[in-house]
Design a protein around this motif. Structure first.
Motif, PDB file in Angstrom:
ATOM      1  N   GLN A  94       0.421  65.637  71.966  1.00 29.00           N
ATOM      2  CA  GLN A  94       1.079  65.141  73.170  1.00 29.00           C
ATOM      3  C   GLN A  94       2.290  64.256  72.816  1.00 29.00           C
ATOM      4  OE1 GLN A  94       0.172  66.069  76.322  1.00 29.00           O
ATOM      5  NE2 GLN A  94      -1.247  67.442  75.225  1.00 29.00           N
ATOM      6  N   GLY A  95       3.363  64.395  73.586  1.00 31.60           N
ATOM      7  CA  GLY A  95       4.499  63.489  73.468  1.00 31.60           C
ATOM      8  C   GLY A  95       5.476  63.791  72.357  1.00 31.60           C
ATOM      9  N   LEU A  96       5.385  64.950  71.715  1.00 31.06           N
ATOM     10  CA  LEU A  96       6.355  65.278  70.674  1.00 31.06           C
ATOM     11  C   LEU A  96       7.720  65.535  71.305  1.00 31.06           C
ATOM     12  CD1 LEU A  96       4.640  67.732  68.142  1.00 31.06           C
ATOM     13  CD2 LEU A  96       5.356  65.377  67.747  1.00 31.06           C
ATOM     14  N   GLY A  97       8.733  64.882  70.790  1.00 31.21           N
ATOM     15  CA  GLY A  97      10.072  65.080  71.315  1.00 31.21           C
ATOM     16  C   GLY A  97      10.713  66.344  70.770  1.00 31.21           C
ATOM     17  N   VAL A  98      11.759  66.784  71.447  1.00 30.55           N
ATOM     18  CA  VAL A  98      12.516  67.944  70.988  1.00 30.55           C
ATOM     19  C   VAL A  98      13.123  67.641  69.617  1.00 30.55           C
ATOM     20  CG1 VAL A  98      14.508  69.426  71.451  1.00 30.55           C
ATOM     21  CG2 VAL A  98      13.022  68.701  73.328  1.00 30.55           C
ATOM     22  N   GLY A  99      12.960  68.561  68.677  1.00 28.02           N
ATOM     23  CA  GLY A  99      13.512  68.397  67.340  1.00 28.02           C
ATOM     24  C   GLY A  99      12.614  67.682  66.362  1.00 28.02           C
ATOM     25  N   VAL A 100      11.519  67.106  66.838  1.00 25.27           N
ATOM     26  CA  VAL A 100      10.583  66.450  65.916  1.00 25.27           C
ATOM     27  C   VAL A 100       9.972  67.488  64.976  1.00 25.27           C
ATOM     28  CG1 VAL A 100       8.418  65.149  65.747  1.00 25.27           C
ATOM     29  CG2 VAL A 100      10.089  64.574  67.521  1.00 25.27           C
ATOM     30  N   VAL A 101       9.626  68.644  65.533  1.00 28.25           N
ATOM     31  CA  VAL A 101       9.234  69.790  64.730  1.00 28.25           C
ATOM     32  C   VAL A 101      10.391  70.774  64.762  1.00 28.25           C
ATOM     33  CG1 VAL A 101       7.561  71.657  64.444  1.00 28.25           C
ATOM     34  CG2 VAL A 101       6.808  69.429  65.331  1.00 28.25           C
ATOM     35  N   HIS A 102      10.819  71.253  63.617  1.00 28.46           N
ATOM     36  CA  HIS A 102      11.953  72.170  63.589  1.00 28.46           C
ATOM     37  C   HIS A 102      11.760  73.213  62.498  1.00 28.46           C
ATOM     38  CE1 HIS A 102      13.872  69.870  60.142  1.00 28.46           C
ATOM     39  NE2 HIS A 102      13.099  68.935  60.663  1.00 28.46           N
ATOM     40  N   ARG A 174      13.153  75.677  71.283  1.00 28.51           N
ATOM     41  CA  ARG A 174      12.829  74.500  72.077  1.00 28.51           C
ATOM     42  C   ARG A 174      11.400  74.613  72.589  1.00 28.51           C
ATOM     43  NH1 ARG A 174      16.619  71.229  74.156  1.00 28.51           N
ATOM     44  NH2 ARG A 174      15.378  70.976  76.054  1.00 28.51           N
ATOM     45  N   PRO A 175      10.697  73.502  72.687  1.00 21.78           N
ATOM     46  CA  PRO A 175       9.315  73.554  73.178  1.00 21.78           C
ATOM     47  C   PRO A 175       9.187  74.252  74.520  1.00 21.78           C
ATOM     48  CG  PRO A 175       9.807  71.375  72.302  1.00 21.78           C
ATOM     49  CD  PRO A 175      11.092  72.138  72.299  1.00 21.78           C
TER      50      PRO A 175
END
Length: 605
Positions: A94-102, A174-175
């Motif tokens: 929960q709460g992962l921002g865009v670009g945190v995982v790439h 993107r998520p």
């Protein structure tokens, strides 16, 4: 007598071993407890649970080149497999921002003059904050879609040689792109995993010496020296074809590669009427075949506009099958006993209007060796429109015919099909007589991606040539071990298809000349006796099964250490010992079992 491997050593002693030595009950518990005296000695491990040291090294180099501070990376063979990891992060954390995982795509680059066709590999790298490593590890373990150690070795060399670099236009994921109200339709992007290039005839000190002559030379030298990091495309494609023909059943005897390639590609004479190699799909691991079968069934249902449906896990399965059905899609209904009463309950649910996507079952199950009533399941599936997926790994298709009662059959080729315990692989077979066949073929044409690394296929093909003969010998040896255990008063129960209450279900699917397989489990009157028996048993000990050598493990400790109370309610006792019987001389194997039983007799209760 062969020396038994020490704690943490590869089993067998090769760079790409599938198993690892945990030679005592204490060592297995120490591994599960994370004790340093075990973990510090781990040179390898089962590939879906332990990331091979070469892959770790490759990951570290990629992090140095392209990672951010505080990140870790997980490596996949294609963008499609990387996207599944990416989506899992945003589904579960929960709460992962865009670009945190790439995701970073690496592909081979043109290096100038080239002289012959070779296989090259790209990589898809999923970067994430290192504190979430366990999330990525779940994807690696459950899906079986991570890169293999041989591919990792190949890519590490390519990276260091400067021929594996980021693509100019990186994928923008993107998520929000991956969310839907139901199971998302997994798009199949063009895979660039199997790019064919011409590379210099001299690479890493090796030269390709003309075509495929000398194919029957010593195999290790043939692959490692002759091809090295310069694997001939033609041989790899031929190996995959031979494997698929072997599985489809148009090869009914042990056969060399040349014989396999001469066989007619047409179906009709194989395991099922109309079955051909075109109905066989290869995967990098057995669990990958299960995961992707489930994924493709979900995608197919969504393509038809169906509301999300749960699947059924019938019988106590190997751990990851249940995890896949629980963690991807809308969940599952679990029948841990896999009994007639379970089918009765399922029928009541279906009569009351419940509907399901598919039923997954092992035949027989691991580790209790129970066999489901596939005929009753088939009748219900036809009446209520769900797909039947059978994992035949433990029984194997020389002993049983489950395809005629299933829509899809999956298997881990890593096990007895290979035998040598030095390469992973999996397969999925569509039943051409299934009412779902045409629909499933279309779904596979949209969704299937061949991520089976070429070099792994070469090893698998070579290993599987004497599969039929080995299977027969293993059947005989296992039955002898079962008889010895049954005669010992210390033994509480022996689990084996031939002596199971569900034997009629097994026999209903047994091939005319089929046996009962090489896997068995045993429990003792007292847990201390199980420990003494296991510790004294002079065979290799560690994860996996179906090896050419006998391999043992305290199964519940190894596979379910944190949930042994849960497993007990399904009849899987904490002190259960699982034996995968190999090709040893019968008298030698009997002596080892007898000595271990005598050690158990000396335990003071």
């Amino acid at each position: 007598m062969a020396m038994l491997a020490a704690v943490g050593q590869p089993v067998p002693n090769t760079p790409h071993a599938v198993s690892v030595s945990l030679p005592s009950w204490k060592a297995t518990v120490g591994y599960e407890e994370g004790e340093d005296w075990v973990l510090s000695k781990m040179q390898t491990g089962y590939p879906r649970f332990f990331i091979h040291l070469t892959i770790q090294e490759l990951g570290n180099e990629i992090l140095k080149l392209y990672g951010r501070s505080g990140e870790a990376v997980m490596l996949f063979p294609s963008l499609a497999t990387a996207k599944k990891c990416f989506k899992f992060f945003y589904d579960k954390v929960q709460g992962l921002g865009v670009g945190v995982v790439h995701v970073l795509q690496l592909e081979p680059v043109n290096t100038g003059n080239r002289s012959h066709a070779t296989t090259l590999s790209g990589l898809s790298c999923v970067f994430f904050p290192k504190e979430y490593f366990n999330v990525a590890k779940q994807v690696w373990q459950h899906t079986g879609d991570g890169i293999s150690s041989r591919r990792g070795e190949f890519c590490l060399k390519a990276l260091r040689d400067g021929i594996l670099e980021p693509v100019t236009t990186q994928p923008q994921i993107r998520p929000d792109d991956l969310y839907t109200k139901g199971p998302r339709r997994y798009q199949r992007p063009g895979s660039r995993n199997g790019i064919i290039h011409d590379i210099p005839s001299s690479n890493n000190g090796t030269t390709d010496r003309a075509g495929t002559d000398g194919e029957d030379k010593d195999h290790a030298q043939f692959v490692e020296e002759r091809f090295g990091r310069n694997l001939n495309v033609k041989l790899a494609s031929q190996a995959k074809l031979a494997i698929r023909r072997r599985i489809s059943g148009c090869l009914t005897d042990d056969a060399e590669l040349e014989q396999a390639l001469k066989k007619s590609p047409d179906g009709g004479d194989g395991r099922q009427k109309g079955l051909s190699e075109n109905d066989v799909y290869l995967y990098p691991t057995g669990m990958s075949s299960i995961f992707n079968t489930h994924r493709i069934l979900l995608a197919n249902a969504e393509a038809k506009g169906q509301a999300p449906r749960k699947s059924i896990c019938f019988g106590f399965p190997y751990i990851d099958t249940l995890k896949i059905l629980e963690k991807w899609g809308p969940g599952c209904l679990f029948y841990g006993h896999g009994s007639a009463a379970c089918i009765d309950d399922l029928e009541r649910r279906l009569d009351a209007g419940e509907r399901f996507l598919a039923l997954f079952t092992e035949f027989p199950s691991n580790p209790l060796l129970n066999s489901a009533d596939l005929q009753r399941i088939r009748v219900l599936a036809d009446k209520y429109d769900f797909t039947v997926v059978v994992d035949e790994t433990v029984g194997n298709f020389t002993n049983i015919d489950v395809l005629s009662r299933a829509d899809i059959v999956v298997s881990s080729l890593t096990k007895v099909f290979s035998g040598d315990s030095n390469v992973m692989g999996g397969s999925c077979v569509l039943n051409p007589q299934s009412k779902w066949y045409a629909e499933l073929k279309q779904a596979m044409s949209r969704e299937y991606e061949d991520n089976y690394w070429a070099e792994d296929a070469v090893f698998m093909e070579r290993n599987s040539r004497d599969f039929i003969r080995r299977s027969e010998r293993i059947n005989q040896n296992a039955e002898a071990v079962v008889r010895s255990l049954q005669q010992c008063p210390l033994v509480k129960q022996v689990y084996y298809p031939k002596c199971s209450p569900s034997r009629p279900n097994y026999d209903a699917c047994r091939s005319p000349n089929g046996g009962y397989g090489g896997l068995l489990s045993v429990t003792f009157q007292h847990p201390e006796q199980a420990v003494a028996f296991f510790d004294a048993l002079e065979v290799q000990k560690g994860p996996s099964l179906g090896t050419n050598f006998t391999l043992a493990c305290p199964y519940t400790v190894l596979a379910h250490y944190a949930e042994m109370g849960w497993t007990a309610q399904w009849g899987v006792e904490p002190d259960l010992v699982r034996l995968s019987v190999g090709l040893e001389e019968p008298a030698e194997l009997a002596d080892k079992v007898d000595r271990a039983l005598r050690a158990a007799e000396k335990v003071k209760i």
